[in-house]
Design a protein around this motif. Structure first.
Motif, PDB file in Angstrom:
ATOM      1  N   CYS A 387      -1.110  32.519  42.774  1.00  0.00           N
ATOM      2  CA  CYS A 387      -1.042  31.541  41.676  1.00  0.00           C
ATOM      3  C   CYS A 387      -2.009  30.393  41.957  1.00  0.00           C
ATOM      4  O   CYS A 387      -2.000  29.813  43.047  1.00  0.00           O
ATOM      5  CB  CYS A 387       0.385  31.025  41.540  1.00  0.00           C
ATOM      6  N   GLN A 397       5.465  42.792  38.544  1.00  0.00           N
ATOM      7  CA  GLN A 397       6.772  42.617  37.930  1.00  0.00           C
ATOM      8  C   GLN A 397       7.574  43.919  37.899  1.00  0.00           C
ATOM      9  O   GLN A 397       8.768  43.900  37.624  1.00  0.00           O
ATOM     10  CB  GLN A 397       6.591  42.073  36.509  1.00  0.00           C
ATOM     11  N   HIS A 425       2.409  35.875  34.786  1.00  0.00           N
ATOM     12  CA  HIS A 425       2.823  34.482  34.951  1.00  0.00           C
ATOM     13  C   HIS A 425       3.591  34.353  36.254  1.00  0.00           C
ATOM     14  O   HIS A 425       4.253  35.293  36.703  1.00  0.00           O
ATOM     15  CB  HIS A 425       3.687  34.002  33.780  1.00  0.00           C
ATOM     16  N   CYS A 426       3.493  33.205  36.878  1.00  0.00           N
ATOM     17  CA  CYS A 426       4.083  32.963  38.193  1.00  0.00           C
ATOM     18  C   CYS A 426       5.600  32.795  38.080  1.00  0.00           C
ATOM     19  O   CYS A 426       6.094  32.033  37.230  1.00  0.00           O
ATOM     20  CB  CYS A 426       3.465  31.717  38.812  1.00  0.00           C
ATOM     21  N   ALA A 427       6.339  33.482  38.939  1.00  0.00           N
ATOM     22  CA  ALA A 427       7.798  33.385  38.933  1.00  0.00           C
ATOM     23  C   ALA A 427       8.281  32.061  39.486  1.00  0.00           C
ATOM     24  O   ALA A 427       9.430  31.665  39.244  1.00  0.00           O
ATOM     25  CB  ALA A 427       8.410  34.534  39.737  1.00  0.00           C
ATOM     26  N   CYS A 429       6.358  28.820  39.348  1.00  0.00           N
ATOM     27  CA  CYS A 429       6.013  27.619  38.569  1.00  0.00           C
ATOM     28  C   CYS A 429       5.612  27.937  37.133  1.00  0.00           C
ATOM     29  O   CYS A 429       5.198  27.033  36.394  1.00  0.00           O
ATOM     30  CB  CYS A 429       4.885  26.855  39.255  1.00  0.00           C
ATOM     31  N   SER A 430       5.693  29.240  36.754  1.00  0.00           N
ATOM     32  CA  SER A 430       5.325  29.697  35.407  1.00  0.00           C
ATOM     33  C   SER A 430       3.842  29.530  35.098  1.00  0.00           C
ATOM     34  O   SER A 430       3.432  29.608  33.936  1.00  0.00           O
ATOM     35  CB  SER A 430       6.166  28.970  34.335  1.00  0.00           C
ATOM     36  N   THR A 432      -0.096  30.533  34.795  1.00  0.00           N
ATOM     37  CA  THR A 432      -0.719  31.777  34.316  1.00  0.00           C
ATOM     38  C   THR A 432      -2.106  32.000  34.918  1.00  0.00           C
ATOM     39  O   THR A 432      -2.699  33.056  34.683  1.00  0.00           O
ATOM     40  CB  THR A 432      -0.836  31.756  32.786  1.00  0.00           C
TER      41      THR A 432
END
Length: 664
Positions: A387, A397, A425-427, A429-430, A432
């Motif tokens: 990320c 995922q 998308h990062c698990a 901090c969300s 992208t």
């Protein structure tokens, strides 16, 4: 005339791994001799099975009636007495089967080629044996006089043959593409052949093989060189094997399987870079090429030379025991290695740069004269992603495997299952956006092409057969072990990603990294710089001072304290719970204080099976191998078991692997 043939069946079954006696019928008595292939009946099932004749006798040891040899497959004596003894010794050492070892030693048969070779016994074959091509006076290399080779093989007049770990020169002979280390080994084997004894020269891969063959062809007539290349088609491979059987002093050069080659009056086995993973045999019974060379040199009273820029821990153990001694080729020099960290300022941005300013300057200046080598630690484009916001490693995922980007035009994808993640998308901090946590050789070549416009960028990796390049200015971006040789040497060598290489989780990380750096650094032109990136560490200091042996000795001492290989031998025992427990019980009966059992634990590679790891001293190896082989036979012959009060047939799943490289 012998009436009894002693044969080894061509079967991997452990219960059949012994010598059987068969009567030789009258019509075959002149044809059945040791070393040939025959067909014999097998009592179980009445089958006819292939076998090797390992001896003949006038009288049988078995008191009962003998079955008769069915037929002679071939009269070519391809399994020599030396190979019989070696194959039996390796099989016993590894708790394996004689037949499996012979399959490693003898290439696939070509009946047509073999027939022509047998018919030529009184023709060209006899002429080659009676009048071999003469050898010219030894060539003089720029590093030293070839007289050093004669002195090394003479071993100071000692009765025992030389056992040497050899430090070789770096760089390339001026104006040529011959690495000095291969030239030195070519001098050695040429000296052995000139003295009337054959030699075996072992190299890790096709690049070294091509360069070493070229070096030998400058010193020896082509008829004295036998090339054992695993990439040859079956018929040329078998042709080289048959030619090696001829009673002419010659050089057998090749990769892993060349160590088994027949050789007339073997006088020398020389091995380049014995720590390379290519020497690990992937087929049962998994003998390492170095161990085969050690046993063969002992059995045949041949000299043994292990040469490397960064010696293996195994060779340093042999030096420490006094079995081998160190020597250096006269005139051997070391390259000028500059750790990039020593040239950096206190600027944190400069210290975090993948290619420091000192490396840029060295590359720019060197490109005005000739080629520059850039060694990269990872293959691919962006082999690992994270990320861009929180630096968390990007995961799939679907299977949670690591993500990578195979090229600039393709989206991120899982390196395990291949799932594409165009909308990742990062698990945590969300985020992208993705950044590269590791850069591969293709992306490095792309970046260097932009930084040095107009300079050719050549990418070298395991998929490209690039062995040599010229002396024109160019940037060569190579993965470890795939570096081509430049005529006259590189005018600068940059070693990138040192910290990432040392961060790899493996017992052999330091040794593998130091060997890869050393081999690349040795391709530099005389006086040219070698710059390595990364924070100061013991491996970097060893490379800078060209004291790889000293670092290997320190690591060997640490492993000795922890009972890790090669200070100790290891073996794994795999199978069902009952089978592994039975094997361990048999080992308990030996009452060996130097045997330590780890486990058993669930086998990570085979669900439903368990694995036990053994650590033991070298002197206990023979007793442990014998006990485990006995248990393999016992499990294989108990062909029935009780399941739900009824007897059913089953195949044993017990497996033994000595000296496995991936245990720790």
């Amino acid at each position: 005339m012998p009436t009894v043939a002693r044969v080894a069946l061509d079967s991997p079954l452990p219960q059949l791994d012994r010598v059987f006696e068969y009567a030789i019928p009258e019509p075959l008595r002149e044809r059945v001799v040791p070393g040939i292939r025959v067909k014999v009946p097998l009592r179980v099932g009445g089958r006819i099975i292939s076998a090797w004749v390992v001896g003949v006798a006038d009288k049988a040891e078995y008191a009962g009636r003998l079955a008769e040899v069915d037929s002679v497959v071939s009269e070519a004596r391809v399994l020599t007495p030396e190979l019989i003894r070696l194959a039996r010794g390796i099989a016993d050492r590894q708790a394996g089967a004689f037949a499996d070892v012979v399959r490693l030693a003898i290439p696939a048969r070509s009946a047509r080629l073999e027939g022509r070779w047998l018919e030529d016994a009184d023709g060209e074959r006899a002429a080659r044996a009676q009048r071999p091509e003469p050898i010219a006076a030894p060539a003089t290399t720029d590093a030293s006089s070839p007289s050093w080779a004669a002195e090394l093989l003479a071993n100071d007049g000692a009765q025992a043959p030389a056992r040497i770990t050899l430090r070789v020169p770096v760089g390339l002979a001026p104006g040529s593409s011959e690495p000095r280390h291969l030239g030195a080994l070519a001098d050695l084997v040429t000296e052995s052949v000139a003295s009337g004894r054959s030699a075996i020269l072992l190299v890790p891969d096709f690049r070294d093989l091509a360069l070493a063959v070229a070096a030998l062809e400058r010193r020896l007539p082509a008829s004295r060189i036998r090339r054992f290349d695993s990439r040859l088609k079956p018929m040329p491979r078998y042709d080289e094997f048959l030619r090696a059987l001829e009673p002419v002093p010659q050089v057998i050069i090749g990769t892993r399987n060349a160590v088994w080659a027949p050789a007339h009056e073997l006088g020398l086995i020389a091995m380049w870079d014995d720590g390379d993973e290519s020497y690990r045999e992937p087929h049962t019974p998994y003998p390492h090429t170095r161990e085969v060379a050690l046993m063969r040199a002992q059995q045949q009273d041949a000299a043994l030379v292990l040469a490397a820029h960064a010696p293996s821990l195994e060779s340093r153990r042999l030096v420490a025991t006094g079995w081998m001694q160190e020597m250096q080729v006269p005139g051997a020099a070391r390259p000028k290695v500059i750790p990039a960290d020593a040239t950096l300022s206190d600027d944190p941005l400069a210290r975090s740069a993948r290619i420091p300013q000192a490396a840029w300057r060295a590359a720019r200046e060197a490109l005005t004269h000739g080629p520059v080598l850039v060694q990269v630690g990872r293959a691919g484009y962006r082999p690992a992603l994270a990320c861009a916001n929180c630096r968390t490693p990007a995961r799939c995922q679907r299977c949670h495997g690591p993500l990578g980007q195979p090229s600039a035009q393709r989206p991120p994808a899982c390196t395990v299952c291949g799932a594409v993640h165009a909308n990742w998308h990062c698990a945590e901090c969300s985020g992208t956006a993705l950044r590269a946590s590791a850069i591969g050789h293709e992306r490095t070549g792309e970046e260097l092409g932009r930084a040095f416009p107009g300079v050719p960028v050549i990418v070298a990796d395991g998929g490209r057969e690039l062995i040599e390049i010229g002396d024109a200015p160019a940037l060569i971006v190579a993965t470890r072990g795939a570096e081509p040789v430049a005529a006259g040497g590189y005018f600068a060598v940059l070693l990138l990603d040192a910290e990432n290489a040392l961060a790899r989780e493996s017992l052999d990380t330091v040794g593998d990294s130091l060997r890869a750096w050393s081999n690349a650094a040795a391709l530099v032109a005389d006086g040219a710089p070698v710059i390595i990136t990364g924070a100061p560490s013991a491996p970097l200091h060893a490379l800078r001072d060209w004291q790889q042996a000293g670092l290997a000795d320190l690591e060997l001492a640490e492993r000795r304290a922890l009972d890790f290989p090669p200070a100790m031998r290891v073996a794994t025992v795999r199978g069902s719970e009952a089978e592994v427990e039975a094997a361990l019980h048999r080992l308990d009966e030996l009452q060996l204080p130097e045997l330590h059992v780890l486990g058993p634990v669930p086998d990570p590679d085979e669900p439903g099976r368990i694995r036990a790891t053994l650590r033991f001293s070298y002197r206990a190896g023979e007793a442990i191998a014998t006990a485990l082989k006995t248990e393999l036979v016992a499990q294989a012959t108990s062909s029935r078991r009780r399941v739900a009060n009824r007897a059913v047939a089953h195949a044993s799943t017990l497996r033994v692997h000595f000296d496995a490289s991936d245990v720790f």
